[in-house]
Write an enzyme that holds these catalytic residues in place. Structure first.
Site, PDB file in Angstrom:
ATOM      1  N   MET A  15      -6.018  -2.557  -1.268  1.00 16.88           N
ATOM      2  CA  MET A  15      -4.557  -2.557  -1.291  1.00 16.88           C
ATOM      3  C   MET A  15      -4.028  -3.663  -0.393  1.00 16.88           C
ATOM      4  O   MET A  15      -4.380  -3.733   0.785  1.00 16.88           O
ATOM      5  CB  MET A  15      -4.014  -1.216  -0.792  1.00 16.88           C
ATOM      6  CG  MET A  15      -4.299  -0.055  -1.708  1.00 16.88           C
ATOM      7  SD  MET A  15      -3.845   1.510  -0.919  1.00 16.88           S
ATOM      8  CE  MET A  15      -5.242   1.721   0.181  1.00 16.88           C
TER       9      MET A  15
ATOM     10  N   GLY B 135      -1.901  -2.258   4.669  1.00 15.73           N
ATOM     11  CA  GLY B 135      -3.119  -2.926   4.222  1.00 15.73           C
ATOM     12  C   GLY B 135      -4.369  -2.098   4.428  1.00 15.73           C
ATOM     13  O   GLY B 135      -4.646  -1.669   5.531  1.00 15.73           O
ATOM     14  N   SER B 136      -5.147  -1.865   3.388  1.00 14.27           N
ATOM     15  CA  SER B 136      -6.280  -0.969   3.517  1.00 14.27           C
ATOM     16  C   SER B 136      -7.116  -0.949   2.247  1.00 14.27           C
ATOM     17  O   SER B 136      -6.930  -1.761   1.343  1.00 14.27           O
ATOM     18  CB  SER B 136      -5.767   0.441   3.839  1.00 14.27           C
ATOM     19  OG  SER B 136      -4.675   0.758   3.005  1.00 14.27           O
ATOM     20  N   ARG B 137      -8.015   0.057   2.174  1.00 15.87           N
ATOM     21  CA  ARG B 137      -8.914   0.169   1.043  1.00 15.87           C
ATOM     22  C   ARG B 137      -9.307   1.631   0.862  1.00 15.87           C
ATOM     23  O   ARG B 137      -9.339   2.402   1.829  1.00 15.87           O
ATOM     24  CB  ARG B 137     -10.155  -0.673   1.337  1.00 15.87           C
ATOM     25  CG  ARG B 137     -11.261  -0.594   0.320  1.00 15.87           C
ATOM     26  CD  ARG B 137     -12.396  -1.514   0.752  1.00 15.87           C
ATOM     27  NE  ARG B 137     -13.677  -0.840   0.795  1.00 15.87           N
ATOM     28  CZ  ARG B 137     -14.747  -1.334   1.393  1.00 15.87           C
ATOM     29  NH1 ARG B 137     -14.676  -2.482   2.040  1.00 15.87           N
ATOM     30  NH2 ARG B 137     -15.882  -0.676   1.365  1.00 15.87           N
TER      31      ARG B 137
END
Length: 218
Positions: A97, A185-187
């Protein structure tokens, strides 16, 4: 509609932008410079608002399918050894993301939450190979009778400083329902049975709660 996790940040940002705009209007006599400052402040406010947006999604409930837990781009599809919960090989599908994606995390399947654990950690960039094991993260496992067990892992990125996880053991998960939020912001990694039929490709963009990631093998 904005997510509840952003209400405080949105309010503080609005106060900051209004205050700075008033100061700029009072103390910057150069018209073009004042205009630039006001535009930058407006863009900053818009970015914060879009980050915390929470659009409605229409999830078609199907216990044979795994839907995307978040919006973003598929960056990993591979067979791996999952050692936190399963201790065996699984198919991993990872969705990255960016800050402009919707950051609501959703349940990929319906069923019972049988595992939920938070891990403090580092803030490596989300696409780093070790991010799944070393970054701040939460691991959740949901089980239903048709698909079996699906593990998903929220992973903080370099900008993400807080993971919110609503899933608790013995909760009843509803496919597409909100299960958490990751800020800035990440995953998210999915770990699926080896005989799963993967329905996405690398670099494909997906929508949380709507895009089908995989389906059970008949």
């Amino acid at each position: 509609m904005f997510h509840k996790e952003g209400h405080k940040i949105i309010f503080l940002t609005f106060v900051f932008v209004v205050g700075c705009s008033l100061l700029a209007d009072s103390f910057i006599p150069i018209t073009w410079l004042r205009t630039i400052v006001l535009i930058v402040l407006l863009i900053f406010l818009i970015l914060i608002l879009q980050f915390f947006r929470n659009p409605k999604r229409r999830t078609v409930l199907n216990n044979k399918n795994v839907v995307a837990p978040v919006d973003g781009k598929v960056v990993v599809i591979e067979e791996v050894f999952e050692k936190e919960y399963f201790n065996d090989k699984r198919l991993q599908v990872s969705i990255f993301m960016s800050p402009i994606n919707v950051h609501v995390t959703r349940y990929p399947i319906s069923g019972n939450v049988i595992f939920s654990k938070y891990h403090p950690g580092k803030y490596l960039v989300a696409w780093h190979p070790k991010a799944s094991e070393e970054n701040e993260r939460t691991t959740v496992v949901v089980e239903n009778e048709i698909y079996g067990k699906v593990l998903y892992r929220q992973i903080a990125g370099a900008l993400a400083k807080r993971i919110v996880n609503y899933a608790k053991i013995n909760d009843k998960a509803i496919q597409g329902g909100e299960s958490g939020f990751i800020k800035f912001g990440s995953r998210v990694d999915l770990f699926l049975p080896l005989d799963t039929k993967i329905k996405v490709q690398l670099n494909q963009k997906v929508r949380g709660g709507e895009s089908i990631i995989a389906e059970a093998n008949d």
